[in-house]
Structures are given as structure tokens and as C-alpha cells.
Design a protein around this motif. Structure first.
Motif, PDB file in Angstrom:
ATOM      1  N   THR A 514      57.378  49.845  81.540  1.00 42.22           N
ATOM      2  CA  THR A 514      56.691  48.637  81.889  1.00 42.22           C
ATOM      3  C   THR A 514      56.391  47.652  80.767  1.00 42.22           C
ATOM      4  OG1 THR A 514      56.180  50.006  83.840  1.00 42.22           O
ATOM      5  CG2 THR A 514      55.298  47.396  83.670  1.00 42.22           C
ATOM      6  N   LYS A 515      55.645  48.164  79.828  1.00 40.97           N
ATOM      7  CA  LYS A 515      55.018  47.128  78.946  1.00 40.97           C
ATOM      8  C   LYS A 515      56.097  46.412  78.038  1.00 40.97           C
ATOM      9  CE  LYS A 515      54.864  50.990  75.192  1.00 40.97           C
ATOM     10  NZ  LYS A 515      55.925  50.631  74.585  1.00 40.97           N
ATOM     11  N   ASP A 516      57.510  47.076  78.098  1.00 33.27           N
ATOM     12  CA  ASP A 516      58.492  46.222  77.309  1.00 33.27           C
ATOM     13  C   ASP A 516      59.258  45.137  78.448  1.00 33.27           C
ATOM     14  OD1 ASP A 516      58.007  47.702  75.245  1.00 33.27           O
ATOM     15  OD2 ASP A 516      59.503  49.328  75.430  1.00 33.27           O
ATOM     16  N   SER A 517      58.810  45.151  79.446  1.00 36.55           N
ATOM     17  CA  SER A 517      59.446  44.384  80.668  1.00 36.55           C
ATOM     18  C   SER A 517      58.476  43.416  81.605  1.00 36.55           C
ATOM     19  CB  SER A 517      60.566  45.074  81.491  1.00 36.55           C
ATOM     20  OG  SER A 517      61.669  45.598  80.785  1.00 36.55           O
ATOM     21  N   PHE A 598      57.838  34.065  60.477  1.00 37.79           N
ATOM     22  CA  PHE A 598      58.057  34.733  61.727  1.00 37.79           C
ATOM     23  C   PHE A 598      57.140  35.027  62.845  1.00 37.79           C
ATOM     24  CE2 PHE A 598      59.740  38.197  63.954  1.00 37.79           C
ATOM     25  CZ  PHE A 598      60.817  37.523  64.918  1.00 37.79           C
ATOM     26  N   ASP A 599      56.189  35.622  62.152  1.00 37.67           N
ATOM     27  CA  ASP A 599      55.208  36.038  63.157  1.00 37.67           C
ATOM     28  C   ASP A 599      54.304  34.746  63.663  1.00 37.67           C
ATOM     29  OD1 ASP A 599      55.832  38.708  62.966  1.00 37.67           O
ATOM     30  OD2 ASP A 599      54.354  39.281  61.360  1.00 37.67           O
ATOM     31  N   GLN A 629      63.439  47.879  68.429  1.00 34.25           N
ATOM     32  CA  GLN A 629      62.636  48.806  67.803  1.00 34.25           C
ATOM     33  C   GLN A 629      61.404  48.140  67.278  1.00 34.25           C
ATOM     34  OE1 GLN A 629      63.605  52.814  66.074  1.00 34.25           O
ATOM     35  NE2 GLN A 629      65.191  51.533  65.644  1.00 34.25           N
ATOM     36  N   ASP A 630      61.776  47.058  66.552  1.00 35.35           N
ATOM     37  CA  ASP A 630      60.570  45.997  66.083  1.00 35.35           C
ATOM     38  C   ASP A 630      60.072  45.148  67.217  1.00 35.35           C
ATOM     39  OD1 ASP A 630      59.395  43.599  64.764  1.00 35.35           O
ATOM     40  OD2 ASP A 630      60.185  44.408  62.973  1.00 35.35           O
ATOM     41  N   ARG A 631      58.869  44.944  67.308  1.00 38.10           N
ATOM     42  CA  ARG A 631      58.318  44.290  68.526  1.00 38.10           C
ATOM     43  C   ARG A 631      58.528  42.672  68.472  1.00 38.10           C
ATOM     44  NH1 ARG A 631      56.974  47.537  72.495  1.00 38.10           N
ATOM     45  NH2 ARG A 631      55.501  46.050  73.265  1.00 38.10           N
ATOM     46  N   GLY A 632      59.034  42.405  67.173  1.00 39.01           N
ATOM     47  CA  GLY A 632      59.313  40.790  67.142  1.00 39.01           C
ATOM     48  C   GLY A 632      60.812  40.648  67.743  1.00 39.01           C
ATOM     49  N   ASP A 651      64.122  33.056  72.342  1.00 36.99           N
ATOM     50  CA  ASP A 651      64.550  34.349  71.753  1.00 36.99           C
ATOM     51  C   ASP A 651      64.334  34.471  70.347  1.00 36.99           C
ATOM     52  OD1 ASP A 651      66.248  36.746  71.938  1.00 36.99           O
ATOM     53  OD2 ASP A 651      68.033  35.615  71.235  1.00 36.99           O
ATOM     54  N   SER A 652      63.450  35.719  70.127  1.00 35.55           N
ATOM     55  CA  SER A 652      63.119  35.970  68.724  1.00 35.55           C
ATOM     56  C   SER A 652      63.693  37.332  68.261  1.00 35.55           C
ATOM     57  CB  SER A 652      61.702  35.938  68.350  1.00 35.55           C
ATOM     58  OG  SER A 652      61.186  36.805  69.215  1.00 35.55           O
ATOM     59  N   CYS A 653      64.582  37.132  66.851  1.00 34.16           N
ATOM     60  CA  CYS A 653      65.166  38.372  66.548  1.00 34.16           C
ATOM     61  C   CYS A 653      64.900  38.436  65.044  1.00 34.16           C
ATOM     62  CB  CYS A 653      66.412  38.316  66.818  1.00 34.16           C
ATOM     63  SG  CYS A 653      67.255  37.024  66.579  1.00 34.16           S
ATOM     64  N   THR A 654      64.707  39.672  64.538  1.00 35.39           N
ATOM     65  CA  THR A 654      64.437  39.820  63.121  1.00 35.39           C
ATOM     66  C   THR A 654      65.415  41.207  62.484  1.00 35.39           C
ATOM     67  OG1 THR A 654      62.674  40.066  61.392  1.00 35.39           O
ATOM     68  CG2 THR A 654      62.508  40.974  63.432  1.00 35.39           C
ATOM     69  N   ASN A 655      65.530  41.077  61.194  1.00 33.04           N
ATOM     70  CA  ASN A 655      66.131  42.384  60.824  1.00 33.04           C
ATOM     71  C   ASN A 655      65.527  42.353  59.390  1.00 33.04           C
ATOM     72  OD1 ASN A 655      67.879  40.924  58.952  1.00 33.04           O
ATOM     73  ND2 ASN A 655      69.386  41.001  60.904  1.00 33.04           N
TER      74      ASN A 655
END
Length: 763
Positions: A514-517, A598-599, A629-632, A651-655
């Protein structure tokens, strides 16, 4: 060759994870996933003869290296018995000669003879009598042998030029036909919409709202009709013309339609199918060695930890092309290797490489265009084992300041054993010479990946990227990161692959915590939002690169930074607002570590510090969906307190290499329906956002101390900021200076706010 790739690819998300076994709990998905990250010359039998069809001395010449020109064989001295310097015999003499004609015997030129004649050919395709006499004495050939070799060489090059023209014409013809069919369907759809909005008796609009809709639809219909007529005229012109310089009738062109495309490409490349397969097999063997070898071929850098290719050792093992000896421009070498683990099963990953649409979707930040030009071998069954195909790709960086790279290559897929597959890419000689000179030309030396199946749907991937690129001028800001090989290297490809596979896992998972949606009650709603966010990010990547999709004009901002501005027109794409769209992009260096920037940009609590739309007011999070997996890595729906009717999709994405924050204002009612699970494909979004890259200088400590608060490192990032605005709802309108000034001010103010908040105003 013109291959139209302007339309965005259809989504293939469902194709990747169709198996019910992938409906997993995310809690155990990534458990156990942390595994350590002669040339043969071709023989050509060519008889002497009159060059071309008219025997004229004026013909087009094309610079072709002798690498693909095998030993030709021409008539020996015995074949010239009874022949004079001028072929003007009587008819009777000709009949007698035909009766007594002996069986032709051929003389095969040696490699040394061909090399010398090729060298002279490059300097003078039409040697005079003195040059031919001198060359014949030097090589031990008859003067007429030398003469006819040069005639045959000129004819061969002329034929290749005509075949190239035929291929281009064939592609243009096919693309124009497809465009016509699409325009007809759009035309029909618009007419049906207008008819539904009008009274069947009198033909007038039924309501004022329908009247406005009808007016807009009629305007679009007129535009589409004009475009359709122009395409029809263009198609007629293409179909009606013959190849310049060709003496054959147009019916000969119809016979060429029956020749396979492989025959066409053989004519251009100077290679047949067996030669292509030989090159692919050699490349496969080299890739396996490059992927598995350790020192001394690969040496790990003590400073950066990255593997560096020992080029002296490479030339000992594999040999090397000497670019300076064959007339090519000096090229730079980029070589890198990276190992990582991705969560996807082997068949799906192999399929994503062999299907060009899936390949583009897997690497949206790296590939702006891609196409399968020809299929040389389909491979065995659904697994595509042994498949070979000729491909084209335009590789990009997320900024208009670095030119894109266009490359043609053969891709070969092979199953090595029960657990391993290999995908290898390699350029074929001469192909890059056909690319527009204004583009950065690249050749792929054997590159690709070795894929090893692991348990629980994981794959270990060893990625090797090895390029030869023509040296070109790069903006000083990007020189380090480009020349270091980071931008287009294995680390970038691997990080992008891991991020996209991770995104697919979270998209297909059925019991997300739930915390992820937050804010989304149904699985259908979650999928609909993530799908819309992904489409928005793909659109952003296409909009800000230096691809030939756009024409950039440079203007100066009020703060001194250079801004690139381009405009485009959307006629009927429901995914974007209809009308004239203006895009402005600026790239700057900031003395900030990439993850800190980024943050800051994705933090809704600090958004009012830089976002002008917020008017300094607070921002409320309506929904937040984790997709990695990364909360970002998350998609969020935000609400501006200062504007009650406006929501923002972010939409945020990081690698390990790059990060992006992309957002767009969205229609409130439309977004509410998406949250409930409705289809989002017709919701118009116009994304803006940021791309963050490392500057290429490895971070290192300024001081050594045990006190945490005094530790600091030097380092910076390259920030690309982009805004898109709809300047006019009429596609026939043109951008105005007021709109350019407006978007210029928007970028300048946002950039100033970011620098102020991060205390780097002087950068």
C-alpha cells in the motif's frame, strides 16, 4: 536511405511479461539478484567491355576502398589475337571471326596488381595512355588488360550508384504509399466525426459545443486534404521517373522489384550473404573473448574502478584497421564493458533486442530512431536462434548540444548453450560512407552482450560496447563526458536496461504494498497512471535531443545562457495538444552532485522554490506510485494549492548514470478517470522537465578527515532544462517572438531559482 521513424512506437509492455508466474510479491522479487555486476577477398569475374551503355567518358565516380574489391580476372594476352586497337572490322570479317573464335581464357589479377591499380584509380579514374603503359610494365600486364580493368572498375562503380538510387527510390515509394493510406484513414475518421456532430436533415451542428467542434474538425480536414494532395503528387513524381544515367527502360525497373532486398544490399556493400554471415560469425567469436577476458586485455582503473581496454593487447589478439591508410578520416576509439543483473527472463530479453520497436522502448533515452532495414536470416523458431538482420539506429544524448550518431550494423542472435545467449552488433564495410556527411559517422566493432540465465527470472548480462567514431567538435561543456566514453558506453546501456526491466516488473506486479501505491485504490488505476507517465517521459526524450526530428535555433537568455528553440505542429496526435508547439532547451553545468540536484527537483515540499506555476504556494501529493527499488523511481500526481483546477503528473527516474524529472499539467477530469483505470492513450500531455548527467570528472575527496561534517567532495553535473508550450491551437499558425520571449523568460527564471536554492549563483 530514407526510413520514416517519426511515429512513436506502439507499446509492447504486455509482450514482456505475459506469464502468470510474474504476478509476484515485490518483497521477494530482487532476492538473490545482487550477482556481481581475414577478411577474405571476394572473387569477381568481370569481362572487359564498353563502360556504361553509351561508351561515353563522363560518368559519376564514387570513392570506394579496395577492401571489398576482390581479385578481378580479365582476358589474357591470348584473348586479344586478331583484335586491333580499333574494332572496325567488316561484317564478313566479323562472321569469320565468330566462326573461329576460341574459348575465352581468363587471367586472374594478383592482389598486388589490384592494389596498384586501385591506388592509381583513386588518383585518376581515367588514366592516359602514358600512365597505362607505365602501369602495364610495372605489373607485367598487357596495356589492353590495364585499359579494360579501369573500364570495368568505372562501370562497376556506376552500377553500384544506380542500385543505391533504386533502393532509395523503392523505400520512398513504400513510405509514401503508407503515408497515403494513413491520411485516407484520418480523412475518413474526421468526416465521420463531423457527420455525427451535425443534424442529418439540415446539416448544421446540433449544439454550440458541436458547432465549435465542427469548425475545428473542418479546419483539420482541410489541412489533411491539402497534405494528402501534396503526397499524391509527390508519389506520382517518384513513380514516374527513371534512374538518372540509366539506359534501360522503365520496364527494367519493374524487373528489379522482383529481386530480393538482399540482392540490392549486396550491390551496395560489395558483399553477398555468405560474406555477411562470415563477418557475423567472426564478430560473435570476438564478442565472446571481449566479454570473458581479464587482464591484460582489460585493466581496472584504480581511480575510477572502471575497466579500461588495453588497446595494444587488443591489436595483438584481434588485429586493427589503420584508418589513416585507407583514406578515412581519423577516428576515435571508445571501448567499455559492464556486468549487471536484470530481472527479466532470457527469451523476453532476446526478443526485445530482435524486435526493433521493443528495442527502442527499452532504451528511450539513448535511441531516437531505429529500424530493421533487412532480414538476412529469420533464425530458428520463436527463439530466433541464428537470426541475422541489418539494422539502423540514431543514438542520442538528452541535449541538443551534442549531435546524434547514426550507425548501420548487422545484428546476430545466437544461443551458445542451454544457459547462455549472445547478441552481437557489427558494422559492415562501406555502409557508413552512404550516411549524410553532416552526421557523426560511427562504426560498430563487435559489440553486444552475453546473456546468462539465472534462477527466478533473473539474467546476468555482460555488455561490451566498442565504437569507432569520426572525430568531431563537441561543446566544451560535454567534451569530457563524451570523449571519456561514458555517454554512449556500456555503463549507460546497462543502467538503462536495468531501469526499464525494473519498471516493467513493478508495472506487472499484482500485490504492490500500500505504501508504494499511495492514493490509488485499484491495480488497473496504477497501471493506467504508470503507462501515461512512461509515454510522457518517452515524449520528453524525443523532444530535447539533437535528432533530425527537430531544427534548433540558438538564442541568448537574459541570464547569459544559450537556449535552443524549435517548433513543431501537431495535426492529429491525441497524445499531445493540437496546434503549434514551441520547445526551448538550455544545458548548464552546476557545481552540485547529481543525486542532490535530483532529490531537490523531485521533492514536492521544495517545488515552490523553483516552479513558477506554483506561485510560491505549497504543493499537495494526490498519488505516489513507486516503480523501482530506488524510491526516486516514482510517478506522482501533484496539486497546486494556488491553482485548484490544475494537476501535474510527474515521472522521476534515476539509475547509476543519469536521472530525469519529467512533468506536465493535466486535465483534472481526465486524470481522475485515469486514476480509476480508464485508458490514458487519448489524454493530451505536453511534458517539460530536467535531465541530469555526471560531468565526466570523477569525484574525489578534497580533504581527508574522520569528522563527517567536514568531509566534502568536488564534482558537478550537467543539467538540461526543457519547457514546451502550446503557442497556438491552429496548426497553420507560426510561432511569434512574444512566445519565444515568454519561454525564454520561463527557462531563465527557473534556472535562477534553482541556483539560488542550491547556493550556486556564481557557477
Amino acid at each position: 536511405m530514407g526510413v520514416d521513424m517519426s511515429n512513436p512506437p506502439n507499446s509492447h509492455i504486455k509482450d514482456f511479461f505475459a506469464s502468470p508466474a510474474l504476478s509476484l510479491s515485490l518483497a521477494g522479487i530482487f532476492r538473490g539478484a545482487n550477482v556481481g555486476n581475414g577478411e577474405a577477398a571476394a572473387s569477381m569475374e568481370v569481362e572487359e567491355g564498353e563502360e556504361g551503355s553509351g561508351g561515353g567518358r563522363r560518368e559519376e565516380t564514387v570513392e570506394i576502398s579496395s577492401e571489398n574489391s576482390g581479385p578481378m580476372r580479365s582476358k589474357s594476352d591470348d584473348d586479344f589475337e586478331g583484335e586491333g586497337e580499333h574494332d572496325h572490322e567488316d561484317d564478313d570479317d566479323g562472321d569469320d571471326k565468330n566462326k573461329k573464335k576460341k574459348r575465352k581464357r581468363y587471367h586472374r589479377h594478383t592482389v598486388e596488381q589490384i592494389r596498384e591499380m586501385e591506388a592509381l584509380f583513386k588518383e585518376s579514374p581515367h588514366p592516359d595512355e602514358k600512365q597505362r603503359q607505365q602501369l602495364s610494365k610495372q605489373l607485367g600486364l598487357a596495356p589492353r588488360q590495364v585499359k579494360f580493368w579501369f573500364q570495368n572498375r568505372r562501370t562497376q562503380i556506376k552500377a553500384r550508384t544506380l542500385v543505391l538510387y533504386a533502393i532509395q527510390e523503392r523505400h520512398e515509394n513504400s513510405l509514401l504509399k503508407s503515408e497515403m493510406d494513413k491520411l485516407r484513414e484520418d480523412n475518413k475518421s474526421m468526416r465521420e466525426t463531423i457527420n455525427k456532430a451535425c443534424c442529418p436533415n439540415c446539416g448544421t451542428a446540433t449544439t454550440s459545443r458541436d458547432a465549435a467542434l465542427t469548425s475545428t474538425e473542418e479546419q483539420q480536414l482541410r489541412i489533411e486534404n491539402a497534405k494528402l494532395k501534396a503526397e499524391v503528387e509527390k508519389l506520382r513524381a517518384v513513380v514516374g521517373k527513371c534512374s538518372p544515367g540509366a539506359t534501360a527502360s522503365c520496364s527494367a525497373g519493374n524487373e528489379q522489384e522482383n529481386i530480393s532486398s538482399l540482392d540490392f544490399y549486396t550491390g551496395i556493400f560489395g558483399l553477398d550473404k555468405s560474406r555477411i554471415m562470415e563477418t557475423a560469425n567472426q564478430a560473435m567469436e570476438e564478442l565472446k573473448k571481449m566479454a570473458t577476458a581479464g587482464e591484460p586485455l582489460w585493466i581496472r582503473s584504480v581511480e575510477t574502478g572502471r575497466e579500461i581496454l588495453n588497446y595494444d593487447e587488443y591489436t595483438k589478439v584481434f588485429g586493427s584497421e589503420d584508418s589513416s591508410s585507407n583514406g578515412r578520416p581519423k577516428r576515435s576509439i571508445e571501448a567499455s564493458r559492464e556486468t549487471g543483473v536484470v530481472f527479466i527472463d532470457v527469451p523476453r530479453l532476446v526478443q526485445s533486442f530482435m524486435d526493433v520497436d521493443q528495442w527502442k522502448e527499452m532504451f528511450p533515452c539513448l535511441i531516437s530512431k531505429a529500424a530493421t532495414v533487412d532480414v538476412i536470416c529469420n533464425g530458428e523458431g520463436a527463439s530466433r536462434n541464428g537470426a541475422v538482420q541489418l539494422m539502423f539506429a540514431e543514438v542520442q544524448m538528452l541535449t541538443p548540444m551534442v549531435p546524434t550518431r547514426e550507425v548501420y550494423f548487422v545484428r546476430y542472435c545466437k544461443q551458445l548453450n542451454a544457459e547462455q545467449w549472445a547478441i552481437v552488433d557489427v558494422s559492415i564495410d562501406k555502409v557508413e560512407d552512404n550516411i549524410d556527411a553532416s552526421l557523426v559517422k560511427c562504426r560498430k566493432r563487435p559489440s553486444g552482450c552475453i546473456i546468462e540465465d539465472k534462477s527466478n527470472g533473473h539474467c546476468k548480462v555482460i555488455w561490451v560496447e566498442h565504437l569507432q567514431c569520426q572525430k568531431s567538435t563537441v561543446h566544451t561543456m560535454y567534451r569530457t563526458v563524451v570523449h571519456s566514453g561514458l555517454t554512449f558506453g556500456a555503463r549507460h546501456w546497462m543502467a538503462t536496461l536495468q531501469l526499464q526491466c525494473e519498471r516493467l516488473v513493478f508495472f506487472m506486479a499484482t500485490n504492490v504494498p500500500t505504501k508504494d501505491s499511495t492514493g490509488v485504490a485499484t491495480l488497473a488505476g496504477r497501471k493506467s497512471i504508470l503507462k501515461l507517465a512512461q509515454r510522457m517521459t518517452w515524449s520528453f526524450c524525443r523532444a530535447i535531443c539533437a535528432s533530425s526530428y527537430h531544427t534548433w535555433n540558438k538564442v541568448s537568455s537574459k541570464t547569459g545562457e544559450d537556449i535552443r528553440v524549435s517548433s513543431r505542429k501537431n495535426l492529429n496526435d491525441p497524445g499531445e495538444p493540437v496546434g503549434v508547439i514551441l520547445c526551448a532547451v538550455s544545458s548548464v553545468w552546476l557545481p552540485v552532485v547529481p543525486h542532490v540536484l535530483f532529490d531537490f527537483l523531485r521533492d514536492e515540499a521544495r517545488r515552490n522554490e523553483w516552479d513558477i506555476m506554483s506561485n510560491g504556494g505549497p504543493v499537495q501529493t494526490i498519488a505516489n506510485l513507486i516503480k523501482g527499488q530506488d524510491r526516486g523511481n516514482a510517478a506522482a500526481i501533484l496539486k497546486m494549492k494556488s491553482k485548484e483546477n490544475m494537476w501535474v503528473l510527474q515521472d522521476s527516474c534515476t539509475n547509476a548514470y543519469e536521472s530525469m524529472v519529467v512533468y506536465a499539467p493535466v486535465d483534472t477530469n481526465g486524470m481522475q478517470s485515469v486514476i480509476t483505470g480508464c485508458d490514458s492513450s487519448n489524454l493530451a500531455v505536453l511534458p517539460s522537465g530536467f535531465s541530469i548527467l555526471p560531468d565526466g570528472h570523477e569525484s574525489r575527496p578534497l580533504v581527508i578527515t574522520s569528522r563527517q561534517e567536514e568531509r566534502s567532495t568536488e564534482g558537478g553535473c550537467l543539467l538540461t532544462i526543457a519547457f514546451q508550450i502550446l503557442t497556438n491551437t491552429s496548426p497553420t499558425a507560426k510561432p511569434t517572438m512574444e512566445s519565444v520571449d515568454s519561454i525564454n523568460t520561463l527557462i531563465s527564471c527557473t534556472l535562477k531559482n534553482i541556483k539560488t536554492s542550491l547556493q550556486c549563483e556564481d557557477s
